[in-house]
Design a protein around this motif. Structure first.
Motif, PDB file in Angstrom:
ATOM      1  N   VAL A  16       0.850  -1.223  -0.040  1.00 48.73           N
ATOM      2  CA  VAL A  16       0.041   0.134   0.079  1.00 48.73           C
ATOM      3  C   VAL A  16       0.960   1.345   0.093  1.00 48.73           C
ATOM      4  CG1 VAL A  16      -1.567   1.209   1.280  1.00 48.73           C
ATOM      5  CG2 VAL A  16      -1.924  -1.135   0.967  1.00 48.73           C
ATOM      6  N   GLY A  17       2.028   1.282   0.745  1.00 53.10           N
ATOM      7  CA  GLY A  17       2.822   2.493   0.770  1.00 53.10           C
ATOM      8  C   GLY A  17       3.454   2.582  -0.656  1.00 53.10           C
ATOM      9  N   SER A  18       3.543   1.711  -1.399  1.00 52.84           N
ATOM     10  CA  SER A  18       4.343   1.969  -2.562  1.00 52.84           C
ATOM     11  C   SER A  18       3.362   2.338  -3.877  1.00 52.84           C
ATOM     12  CB  SER A  18       4.944   0.679  -3.104  1.00 52.84           C
ATOM     13  OG  SER A  18       4.019  -0.296  -3.420  1.00 52.84           O
TER      14      SER A  18
ATOM     15  N   ILE B 166       7.064  -2.479  -8.063  1.00 45.78           N
ATOM     16  CA  ILE B 166       7.874  -2.277  -6.745  1.00 45.78           C
ATOM     17  C   ILE B 166       7.046  -2.830  -5.717  1.00 45.78           C
ATOM     18  CG2 ILE B 166       8.851  -0.422  -5.341  1.00 45.78           C
ATOM     19  CD1 ILE B 166       9.356   1.222  -7.933  1.00 45.78           C
ATOM     20  N   GLY B 167       5.773  -2.315  -5.548  1.00 42.02           N
ATOM     21  CA  GLY B 167       5.044  -2.822  -4.442  1.00 42.02           C
ATOM     22  C   GLY B 167       4.721  -4.531  -4.276  1.00 42.02           C
ATOM     23  N   VAL B 168       4.843  -5.221  -5.670  1.00 36.94           N
ATOM     24  CA  VAL B 168       4.713  -6.499  -5.408  1.00 36.94           C
ATOM     25  C   VAL B 168       5.898  -7.200  -5.066  1.00 36.94           C
ATOM     26  CG1 VAL B 168       4.071  -8.556  -6.822  1.00 36.94           C
ATOM     27  CG2 VAL B 168       2.806  -6.790  -7.077  1.00 36.94           C
ATOM     28  N   LEU B 169       6.992  -6.632  -5.567  1.00 37.80           N
ATOM     29  CA  LEU B 169       8.124  -7.254  -5.273  1.00 37.80           C
ATOM     30  C   LEU B 169       8.625  -6.680  -3.667  1.00 37.80           C
ATOM     31  CD1 LEU B 169      10.334  -6.477  -8.421  1.00 37.80           C
ATOM     32  CD2 LEU B 169       9.493  -8.595  -7.655  1.00 37.80           C
ATOM     33  N   ALA B 170       8.474  -5.721  -3.330  1.00 42.33           N
ATOM     34  CA  ALA B 170       8.650  -5.484  -1.959  1.00 42.33           C
ATOM     35  C   ALA B 170       7.752  -6.162  -0.878  1.00 42.33           C
ATOM     36  CB  ALA B 170       8.415  -3.982  -1.619  1.00 42.33           C
ATOM     37  N   ALA B 171       6.541  -6.352  -1.262  1.00 46.09           N
ATOM     38  CA  ALA B 171       5.530  -7.126  -0.335  1.00 46.09           C
ATOM     39  C   ALA B 171       5.972  -8.702  -0.217  1.00 46.09           C
ATOM     40  CB  ALA B 171       4.076  -7.137  -0.943  1.00 46.09           C
ATOM     41  N   VAL B 172       6.364  -9.186  -1.402  1.00 41.32           N
ATOM     42  CA  VAL B 172       6.936 -10.505  -1.477  1.00 41.32           C
ATOM     43  C   VAL B 172       8.015 -10.608  -0.673  1.00 41.32           C
ATOM     44  CG1 VAL B 172       7.525 -12.505  -2.892  1.00 41.32           C
ATOM     45  CG2 VAL B 172       5.417 -11.417  -3.547  1.00 41.32           C
ATOM     46  N   ALA B 173       8.961  -9.801  -1.067  1.00 41.51           N
ATOM     47  CA  ALA B 173      10.383  -9.916  -0.265  1.00 41.51           C
ATOM     48  C   ALA B 173      10.168  -9.319   1.249  1.00 41.51           C
ATOM     49  CB  ALA B 173      11.341  -8.906  -0.895  1.00 41.51           C
ATOM     50  N   GLY B 174       9.271  -8.809   1.668  1.00 41.92           N
ATOM     51  CA  GLY B 174       9.264  -8.267   2.830  1.00 41.92           C
ATOM     52  C   GLY B 174       8.643  -9.603   3.759  1.00 41.92           C
ATOM     53  N   TYR B 175       7.704  -9.934   2.978  1.00 42.19           N
ATOM     54  CA  TYR B 175       6.818 -11.179   3.688  1.00 42.19           C
ATOM     55  C   TYR B 175       7.755 -12.330   4.064  1.00 42.19           C
ATOM     56  CZ  TYR B 175       3.302 -14.827   4.346  1.00 42.19           C
ATOM     57  OH  TYR B 175       2.541 -15.933   5.142  1.00 42.19           O
ATOM     58  N   TYR B 176       8.430 -12.837   3.062  1.00 37.65           N
ATOM     59  CA  TYR B 176       9.461 -14.120   3.116  1.00 37.65           C
ATOM     60  C   TYR B 176      10.780 -13.807   3.995  1.00 37.65           C
ATOM     61  CZ  TYR B 176       6.447 -16.737   0.298  1.00 37.65           C
ATOM     62  OH  TYR B 176       5.198 -17.043  -0.298  1.00 37.65           O
ATOM     63  N   LEU B 177      11.210 -12.449   3.733  1.00 37.43           N
ATOM     64  CA  LEU B 177      12.335 -12.016   4.681  1.00 37.43           C
ATOM     65  C   LEU B 177      11.940 -11.959   6.216  1.00 37.43           C
ATOM     66  CD1 LEU B 177      15.222 -11.144   4.381  1.00 37.43           C
ATOM     67  CD2 LEU B 177      14.759  -8.919   4.134  1.00 37.43           C
ATOM     68  N   SER B 178      10.900 -11.353   6.403  1.00 32.62           N
ATOM     69  CA  SER B 178      10.352 -11.407   7.759  1.00 32.62           C
ATOM     70  C   SER B 178      10.271 -12.693   8.255  1.00 32.62           C
ATOM     71  CB  SER B 178       9.078 -10.647   7.929  1.00 32.62           C
ATOM     72  OG  SER B 178       7.996 -11.168   7.441  1.00 32.62           O
ATOM     73  N   LEU B 179       9.540 -13.604   7.484  1.00 36.34           N
ATOM     74  CA  LEU B 179       9.255 -15.248   8.062  1.00 36.34           C
ATOM     75  C   LEU B 179      10.890 -15.608   8.324  1.00 36.34           C
ATOM     76  CD1 LEU B 179       6.610 -16.588   5.860  1.00 36.34           C
ATOM     77  CD2 LEU B 179       6.441 -15.999   8.198  1.00 36.34           C
ATOM     78  N   LEU B 180      11.583 -15.645   7.439  1.00 33.70           N
ATOM     79  CA  LEU B 180      12.949 -16.147   7.678  1.00 33.70           C
ATOM     80  C   LEU B 180      13.834 -15.476   8.917  1.00 33.70           C
ATOM     81  CD1 LEU B 180      15.377 -17.710   6.490  1.00 33.70           C
ATOM     82  CD2 LEU B 180      16.240 -15.686   5.413  1.00 33.70           C
ATOM     83  N   ILE B 181      13.613 -14.271   8.983  1.00 36.99           N
ATOM     84  CA  ILE B 181      14.199 -13.617  10.267  1.00 36.99           C
ATOM     85  C   ILE B 181      13.627 -13.943  11.559  1.00 36.99           C
ATOM     86  CG2 ILE B 181      14.576 -11.440  11.486  1.00 36.99           C
ATOM     87  CD1 ILE B 181      15.177  -9.913   8.589  1.00 36.99           C
ATOM     88  N   TRP B 182      12.176 -14.051  11.604  1.00 35.41           N
ATOM     89  CA  TRP B 182      11.461 -14.679  12.694  1.00 35.41           C
ATOM     90  C   TRP B 182      12.173 -16.038  13.043  1.00 35.41           C
ATOM     91  CZ3 TRP B 182       7.315 -12.482  15.450  1.00 35.41           C
ATOM     92  CH2 TRP B 182       6.780 -13.067  16.314  1.00 35.41           C
ATOM     93  N   ARG B 183      12.171 -16.849  11.953  1.00 35.83           N
ATOM     94  CA  ARG B 183      12.764 -18.284  12.135  1.00 35.83           C
ATOM     95  C   ARG B 183      14.093 -18.514  12.604  1.00 35.83           C
ATOM     96  NH1 ARG B 183      10.241 -23.466  12.015  1.00 35.83           N
ATOM     97  NH2 ARG B 183      11.788 -24.809  10.751  1.00 35.83           N
ATOM     98  N   LEU B 184      15.038 -17.615  12.214  1.00 33.23           N
ATOM     99  CA  LEU B 184      16.274 -17.551  12.653  1.00 33.23           C
ATOM    100  C   LEU B 184      16.247 -17.076  14.015  1.00 33.23           C
ATOM    101  CD1 LEU B 184      18.181 -15.918   9.581  1.00 33.23           C
ATOM    102  CD2 LEU B 184      18.186 -18.404  10.349  1.00 33.23           C
TER     103      LEU B 184
END
Length: 181
Positions: A51-53, A151-169
């Motif tokens: 939404v921000g993009s 940009i919004g689709v790429l940022a949303a997908v990257a943010g979603y999976y990166l936050s899941l990865l960081i949470w898991r780590l």
């Protein structure tokens, strides 16, 4: 990680007591909208980045409606929307315009060359934007929308999976640290 996020964000009770919400307060009482768990946090981040993009007015109400509809974390969605603010928006719109030009030329419906004129020519001849019945403004707006959508689709997908990865780590690191002692 959750405790450090909760320290900086407003409390649920403070927001629910706000008078500006009026009759819509009952929609915000659901626990999953405020709880920090991995899927809610990742969904809120993805929604806020998308939404921000977008080049439109009213990011925060749209993020709130989207968070209610998708049942994701409201504070994270609101915080992610704030990444594109009035200070970063000119550079972002320029990048989105350039990306949109590449997308339009790749798809085969590139705008007229006068839309993509250098910025210095546009500043000195600003009246060129308003010729042809607003066609140049529409072309520029469509170009920015295409770039922002990608940009919004790429940022949303990257943010979603990166936050899941960081949470898991973080969870894995804490588990190993706890069992080491």
């Amino acid at each position: 990680m959750r405790k450090s996020l909760e320290r900086f964000l407003p409390k649920r009770e403070q927001i629910l007591k706000s008078r500006c919400l009026g009759r819509f307060t009952h929609l915000l009482h659901q626990h999953e909208l405020w709880h920090f768990h991995r899927r809610s946090l990742a969904g809120g981040l993805a929604l806020g980045l998308f939404v921000g993009s977008m080049p439109l007015i009213g990011h925060i109400p749209l993020a709130l409606i989207g968070a209610l509809w998708l049942r994701v974390n409201i504070p994270v969605a609101m915080g992610a929307v704030m990444l594109t603010n009035p200070l970063t928006m000119p550079a972002y719109l320029y990048f989105a315009f350039r990306l949109g030009l590449h997308i339009r030329s790749w798809l085969g419906f590139a705008p007229e060359s006068s839309v993509a004129m250098p910025l210095t020519d546009l500043i000195h001849n600003w009246q060129l934007l308003f010729t042809d019945g607003g066609q140049r403004i529409w072309d520029a707006y469509l170009t920015i929308w295409l770039g922002s959508l990608l940009i919004g689709v790429l940022a949303a997908v990257a943010g979603y999976y990166l936050s899941l990865l960081i949470w898991r780590l973080v969870v894995t690191w804490r588990w190993r640290y706890r069992h080491r002692s």
